[in-house]
Design an enzyme around this catalytic site. Structure first.
Site, mmCIF file in Angstrom:
data_model
loop_
_atom_site.group_PDB
_atom_site.id
_atom_site.type_symbol
_atom_site.label_atom_id
_atom_site.label_comp_id
_atom_site.label_asym_id
_atom_site.label_seq_id
_atom_site.Cartn_x
_atom_site.Cartn_y
_atom_site.Cartn_z
ATOM 1 N N GLU A 1 0.816 -1.221 0.000
ATOM 2 C CA GLU A 1 0.000 0.000 0.000
ATOM 3 C C GLU A 1 0.847 1.268 0.000
ATOM 4 O O GLU A 1 0.443 2.298 -0.519
ATOM 5 C CB GLU A 1 -0.946 0.009 1.203
ATOM 6 C CG GLU A 1 -2.094 -0.985 1.101
ATOM 7 C CD GLU A 1 -1.744 -2.358 1.648
ATOM 8 O OE1 GLU A 1 -0.558 -2.568 2.005
ATOM 9 O OE2 GLU A 1 -2.639 -3.209 1.733
ATOM 10 N N GLN B 1 -8.769 -6.828 11.679
ATOM 11 C CA GLN B 1 -8.219 -5.768 10.836
ATOM 12 C C GLN B 1 -8.839 -4.400 11.108
ATOM 13 O O GLN B 1 -8.996 -3.585 10.198
ATOM 14 C CB GLN B 1 -8.320 -6.129 9.347
ATOM 15 C CG GLN B 1 -7.424 -7.313 9.002
ATOM 16 C CD GLN B 1 -7.133 -7.459 7.518
ATOM 17 O OE1 GLN B 1 -8.000 -7.181 6.693
ATOM 18 N NE2 GLN B 1 -5.924 -7.888 7.208
ATOM 19 N N LYS C 1 -17.636 -0.958 6.216
ATOM 20 C CA LYS C 1 -18.073 -2.003 5.294
ATOM 21 C C LYS C 1 -19.584 -1.958 5.038
ATOM 22 O O LYS C 1 -20.020 -2.140 3.910
ATOM 23 C CB LYS C 1 -17.679 -3.380 5.839
ATOM 24 C CG LYS C 1 -17.847 -4.474 4.794
ATOM 25 C CD LYS C 1 -16.875 -5.606 4.993
ATOM 26 C CE LYS C 1 -16.910 -6.557 3.779
ATOM 27 N NZ LYS C 1 -16.223 -7.822 4.057
ATOM 28 N N MET D 1 24.157 9.448 2.145
ATOM 29 C CA MET D 1 24.153 10.751 2.818
ATOM 30 C C MET D 1 24.565 10.603 4.280
ATOM 31 O O MET D 1 25.303 11.422 4.826
ATOM 32 C CB MET D 1 22.758 11.386 2.715
ATOM 33 C CG MET D 1 22.697 12.814 3.206
ATOM 34 S SD MET D 1 23.871 13.908 2.406
ATOM 35 C CE MET D 1 22.933 14.397 0.967
#
Lengths: 79, 575
Positions: free
Chosen positions: B54, B117, B166, B486
């Site tokens: 994601e 979830q 949902k 860096m």
């Protein structure tokens, strides 16, 4: 830096999300908040009133950032 | 457009389409399945790019948004899907990128039960979003989507999170989308704010200050690009014969070849604009926020200058640096009004002479040695220089973070606007590859080149799968120095060369690219660089070029943390 007690008053819609966002602005800067009141005013708007000890420069920055919060219509500060 | 009873997810899709969305980046999951089921029937209207993580979706949406000017849309499932968006949302917040992040959420009546979830997406993302909303009923969808797009795109753009429970996805609603009606309150608040912006008197005062200045400097930031004010900026510079510098995120808002362009300010910027900042008697800051990367220690910043600050976000004015003449408003509008207020030109021979002298010194001392051939190892600047030349200064360059980013900023050149995409405010490693995927998706007819280091490449390496599956023709250039460059540079300069955990034991990237079926080459000899770059651009579709570069190269000049713009370091002996 010199700190003072300031009261910031913001008016807007009644959404817990807004209270959370305002509180985050103080939390981020580690500013001790003495009181935080969410109340309804006569026009049906919500009033968010925060009393905290901080340098004025920080309060000005916080006020400007509160003004950017969606569904806040006005904000100001006083001693 | 009123339809008879659609499911919540179809209402979402119709809202996206009504807002002009034709591309979304996403990854399915249990809680977002109804949406994906309806998306199946809309594949002719919405192009969905399946990513591999994601975070890849949200960075791709950022690359898409910044290169096209449109809002980027990304979608994820509940719980870990949504939390995987967090870094990208924070990145978009700091770099003012318009994003609509749609995340699924458990059923409204299960909220707060630690359901499977379930994550408090709204709570987690509050400080890093412009706005967010938890949709708990399908009827809310059109209003919330219209508001989300408006907020993401208007004023100072930013990310918006819409969490869709949902049950709201599956219940039915009468869909109707009337933007004017839905946005009434927001639009009137913005009109009030605009009316409070820069007055004619303030514009006139600024124009007088410009005309009175002997050593003015324009510093242009991303606000110019966001506002579409490139022409107005160039016109102001021409009218007043004023040199223009850009911040890191302002790169490409003025063509690199413009005779008035003097380079980039900032920590690894060009010498001339940083020194000019300290000598200027007037600074015209347009669409930039005086980031600490630009100012160095603020007490020592621009000591001789009055500052005109053109800025749409009132909260940025007088935040880090004083604004003697604030001009609140949209950059395009303010610059256009300034141009009409009677700007006068002056030859400024000494001022431009100073700029030229500093540029020549930087070229001799730093740039020429870095770019010239003759060494046995490839230098990072050489790669950037070759790439930019081969693309005729017309490519969109997307970078990761670190030395790769700083060398790209210093050596890439641009003819066109909206051609430079980099993670500035948050400095997110792993940004480059997915953002380049997004930029190419939004600009299929332009060359898009991702400049990556081996550290950042590996942070979102899984997005090679996205490239493979979608066939997106992004050109990937890996500057492989086997170090977290860096950080290693700082360890060399300031920590007695104690390379604590900055050396990366890397795999054979060529084998990985072969496994992903993406054409790939590795170049180690500087003599072969030009041909390798040529191969990169002449290969159809996606291609990957790995350059094994000099391991312990440093980016100079440098203004280290804690220093002012007066303390520029030219090389490692110069501390």
């Amino acid at each position: 830096m010199e700190t003072q007690k300031f009261v910031v008053t913001a008016v807007g819609k009644n959404r817990l999300e807004i209270l959370n966002r305002i509180a985050s602005l103080y939390l981020q800067r580690n500013i001790p908040v003495e009181s935080f009141i969410l109340s309804k005013d006569r026009d049906g708007n919500s009033r968010y009133k925060i009393c905290a000890q901080a340098p004025e420069s920080s309060i000005i920055k916080i006020v400007n950032q509160i003004n950017n919060i969606v569904d806040i219509s006005k904000v100001d500060y006083s001693i | 457009m009123i339809r008879k009873k659609v499911r919540g997810t179809e209402a979402l899709l119709l809202s996206l389409i009504a807002e002009g969305t034709d591309t979304i980046f996403g990854y399915p999951g249990g809680t977002i399945m109804p949406f994906y089921d309806d998306l199946y029937h809309y594949s002719d209207q919405i192009n969905h790019i399946l990513v591999r993580h994601e975070q890849g979706a949200v960075h791709a949406a950022e690359g898409y948004a910044r290169s096209t000017g449109k809002a980027g849309v990304c979608i994820a499932t509940a719980g870990p899907g949504a939390t995987n968006f967090v870094t990208g949302i924070a990145d978009a917040m700091l770099d003012s990128t318009p994003l609509i992040c749609i995340t699924a959420q458990v059923n409204a009546d299960k909220l707060g039960t630690n359901f499977f979830q379930e994550a408090d997406t709204i709570g987690i993302t509050l400080p890093i979003t412009k706005w967010s909303y938890q949709i708990t009923g399908a009827d809310e969808i059109p209003q919330v989507m219209a508001k989300a797009f408006y907020i993401a795109r208007s004023g100072r753009p930013g990310p918006v999170v819409i969490s869709v429970a949902k049950n709201a996805q599956v219940e039915t609603t009468d869909f109707a989308y009337d933007q004017a009606e839905l946005l009434k309150d927001l639009v009137s608040k913005d009109k009030r704010a605009a009316a409070d912006g820069a007055s004619e008197e303030e514009i006139a005062r600024a124009a007088s200050a410009i005309n009175a200045a002997e050593r003015p400097l324009i510093i242009a930031g991303q606000g110019v690009t966001i506002s579409g004010a490139e022409n107005e900026l160039a016109e102001l510079a021409r009218r007043g014969n004023i040199p223009v510098a850009t911040t890191l995120l302002g790169i490409s808002c003025i063509p690199s070849a413009d005779p008035l362009y003097v380079g980039k300010v900032g920590m690894h910027g060009n010498i001339a604009p940083n020194k000019m900042t300290q000598e200027a008697d007037l600074i015209i800051a347009a669409g930039m926020r005086f980031s600490d990367r630009v100012t160095g220690e603020t007490h020592g910043y621009a000591p001789k200058a009055r500052i005109i600050h053109i800025e749409i976000d009132r909260a940025e004015v007088n935040k880090n640096i004083r604004a003697d003449l604030p001009l609140i408003g949209d950059a395009k509008n303010i610059l256009a009004r300034l141009n009409r207020a009677g700007i006068e030109s002056r030859p400024r021979e000494e001022w431009f002479g100073f700029a030229r002298k500093e540029a020549e010194a930087e070229y001799e001392r730093i740039i020429a040695p870095e770019l010239s051939g003759g060494g046995k190892r490839i230098r990072m600047g050489q790669v950037i220089d070759r790439i930019t030349k081969a693309a005729c200064d017309e490519a969109i360059i997307v970078t990761d973070v670190g030395q790769n980013q700083m060398f790209a900023a210093r050596y890439a050149r641009f003819k066109n606007k909206r051609s430079w995409i980099t993670s500035g405010g948050l400095g997110t490693m792993g940004f480059g590859l997915p953002a380049a995927i997004g930029a190419k998706t939004g600009n299929p007819d332009r060359n898009v080149v991702a400049i990556l280091g081996d550290g950042g490449f590996q942070m979102n390496i899984q997005e090679l799968g996205t490239v493979m599956q979608s066939g997106i023709g992004v050109k990937i250039v890996l500057l492989n120095n086997t170090y977290l460059g860096m950080v290693r540079q700082w360890q060399e300069l300031f920590f007695g060369k104690r390379y604590s955990f900055t050396h990366l034991d890397n795999p054979d990237f060529q084998q990985i690219l072969a496994a992903y079926r993406i054409p790939a080459r590795k170049v180690t000899d500087p003599q072969e660089l030009e041909e390798a770059v040529s191969w990169l651009f002449s290969t159809d579709g996606p291609a990957f070029l790995e350059a094994a570069v000099l391991e312990e190269e440093n980016v100079f000049p440098m203004i280290p943390a804690g220093a002012t713009l007066d303390d520029i370091i030219y090389d490692k002996y110069d501390k």
